[in-house]
Write a protein that holds these residues in place. Structure first.
Motif, PDB file in Angstrom:
ATOM      1  N   ASP A  72       0.832  -1.212   0.000  1.00 22.28           N
ATOM      2  CA  ASP A  72       0.000   0.000   0.000  1.00 22.28           C
ATOM      3  C   ASP A  72       0.858   1.251   0.000  1.00 22.28           C
ATOM      4  O   ASP A  72       0.493   2.259  -0.606  1.00 22.28           O
ATOM      5  N   ALA A  73       2.015   1.211   0.663  1.00 23.56           N
ATOM      6  CA  ALA A  73       2.907   2.369   0.673  1.00 23.56           C
ATOM      7  C   ALA A  73       3.467   2.651  -0.715  1.00 23.56           C
ATOM      8  O   ALA A  73       3.726   3.813  -1.063  1.00 23.56           O
ATOM      9  N   MET A  74       3.633   1.600  -1.524  1.00 24.88           N
ATOM     10  CA  MET A  74       4.134   1.792  -2.882  1.00 24.88           C
ATOM     11  C   MET A  74       3.060   2.330  -3.819  1.00 24.88           C
ATOM     12  O   MET A  74       3.371   2.871  -4.889  1.00 24.88           O
ATOM     13  N   ALA A  75       1.804   2.202  -3.426  1.00 30.88           N
ATOM     14  CA  ALA A  75       0.715   2.633  -4.300  1.00 30.88           C
ATOM     15  C   ALA A  75       0.591   4.149  -4.376  1.00 30.88           C
ATOM     16  O   ALA A  75       0.070   4.681  -5.353  1.00 30.88           O
ATOM     17  N   GLY A  76       1.030   4.864  -3.357  1.00 32.22           N
ATOM     18  CA  GLY A  76       0.895   6.312  -3.352  1.00 32.22           C
ATOM     19  C   GLY A  76       1.482   6.904  -2.086  1.00 32.22           C
ATOM     20  O   GLY A  76       1.777   6.185  -1.114  1.00 32.22           O
TER      21      GLY A  76
END
Length: 330
Positions: A72-76
Motif C-alpha cells: 500500500d505504501a508503494m501505491a501512493g
C-alpha cells in the motif's frame, strides 16, 4: 477607652477602603498591549508552531511509514497516518538475526564505553583539580593539543592497525575513552566542591583514594550522569568506527547496517535476512504479501532510535543539574 475604640473603628474603615480601592489601582496600572505587539505575538506563535511542525514531521513520517503495509505504501504517498495499519513490519525486523546481534554489540559498546570513559575522565579531572600538582599546566597543555591538531583518516587507521585493534571490539571503546572537553567540565565541577570536606577527611586519616571513592564520586553523580549520557549517545549513533576499522559482520553495529541500507544496497545480508525471514513467516501463515524494503528500513530506523528516547528521561534531572553546575566556570 472611647478614644481607643474610635481609633480602632477608624483604622478598620481605612483598611476596608484601601482593600476596596486595590482592584481599581491594579486595573488602573495594568500594562496596556498595543495592537502592534498583539500582531507580533500572534505571528511569533504561528511561526514557532510551523517551525515545530517542520522539525517533527520527518520523524512522524518515518513512524507512519513503518506502521503501513508495504504494498500500500508503494501505491501512493502517505502523509499523516497509515492507510493500512500493520505491525508485521516490526515483526519481520525483530526476527532479523543481524539486527539482534548488532543491537547487542551496540548496547555493549555504549555501556562499556561510557563506564570506561567516565572512569578515565573522573580520574584525570580529580588529579588536575589539585593546583599543587606538579607539571599541572604541562599536562593540560598536552591534553589540549589534540583539540587543535588531530590526525586524518589515514594516520588514525595506521595507529589503530599498529595497536592491533582492527576487527576488534575494543576499537569501539579505547580510542574515544578520553575527551579533554568533558574532562574540563568535570574538573570545574570538582573544583567547586567545598575544600573543607576533603581536608577534614584527611585530618581524620583518609587518603586520596578514600576521599575519591567516598566523597568525590557521590557528590559528582550529576555531572557524571550528564557526561555518561553524552558518551552513550555518541557511541550509539557512531558508525564511522565500524566503517573504517571493522569488516567482521559479527561486530557490525546497527547504525552501520542502516548506513548500508540507506545507500541503496538492498542486496546486503541484512536485507536478505529480512526477506528470507519474511518469506518463511508468510509461508507459515499463508500470507502472500510481504513488507517492502522501504517499510523495513523505516521500522528498523524506529527500533534503532527508540532506546535513546527511553533512556533520556532517566538522565534528564542529572543532565540539567550537572551541565548547569559544571559549566559555570568552564
Amino acid at each position: 477607652m472611647a478614644n481607643a475604640s474610635t481609633n480602632t473603628r477608624t483604622n478598620a474603615s481605612a483598611n476596608a477602603s484601601a482593600v476596596d480601592t486595590m482592584p481599581a489601582v491594579r486595573k488602573r496600572h495594568k500594562i496596556r498591549v498595543s495592537t502592534g505587539e498583539r500582531v507580533f505575538d500572534t505571528l511569533n506563535i504561528l511561526f514557532m508552531l510551523v517551525l515545530i511542525a517542520i522539525t517533527i514531521y520527518p520523524f512522524w513520517y518515518i513512524i507512519v511509514m513503518s506502521l503501513n503495509e508495504g504494498n500500500d505504501a508503494m501505491a501512493g504517498p502517505i502523509w499523516f497516518w497509515p492507510r493500512k495499519f500493520t505491525l508485521i513490519n516490526y515483526e519481520y525486523a525483530l526476527n532479523n538475526p543481524y539486527l539482534i546481534q548488532s543491537f547487542l554489540v551496540t548496547v555493549a559498546r555504549a555501556v562499556l564505553g561510557a563506564l570506561l570513559s567516565i572512569s578515565v575522565l573522573l580520574l584525570a579531572a580529580y588529579a588536575l583539580s589539585k593546583r599543587y600538582l606538579k607539571f599541572r599546566k604541562t599536562y593540560i597543555f598536552l591534553f589540549m593539543i589534540p583539540l587543535f591538531i588531530g590526525g586524518n583518516v589515514v594516520t588514525n587507521y595506521l595507529v589503530i592497525a599498529k595497536f592491533g585493534l582492527l576487527n576488534n571490539f575494543l576499537v569501539y571503546i579505547l580510542p574515544g575513552a578520553f575527551s579533554f572537553f568533558f574532562m574540563i567540565i568535570i574538573r570545574t565541577f570538582i573544583e567547586q566542591l567545598p575544600e573543607g570536606m576533603e581536608e577534614s577527611a584527611m585530618i581524620d586519616g583518609a587518603g586520596y583514594l578514600r576521599v575519591f571513592y567516598h566523597i568525590i564520586i557521590p557528590l559528582a553523580k550529576p555531572i557524571l550522569a550528564a557526561m555518561a549520557f553524552f558518551v552513550m549517545v555518541s557511541a550509539w549513533l557512531d558508525f564511522s568506527s565500524n566503517l573504517f576499522y571493522i569488516t567482521k559482520k559479527s561486530l557490525y553495529v546497527m547504525q552501520y547496517w542502516l548506513y548500508l541500507v540507506t545507500l541503496g544496497q538492498s542486496n546486503t545480508d541484512f536485507m536478505d535476512a529480512m526477506k528470507v525471514g519474511a518469506a518463511i513467516q508468510n509461508a507459515a501463515q499463508g500470507v502472500s504479501a510481504q513488507p517492502t524494503p522501504q517499510v523495513l528500513k523505516m521500522s528498523t530506523l524506529v527500533i534503532v532510535t527508540l532506546p535513546l528516547l527511553f533512556i533520556y528521561p532517566f538522565f534528564q534531572r542529572f543532565f540539567i543539574k550537572g551541565m548547569l553546575v559544571g559549566a559555570i566556570k568552564a
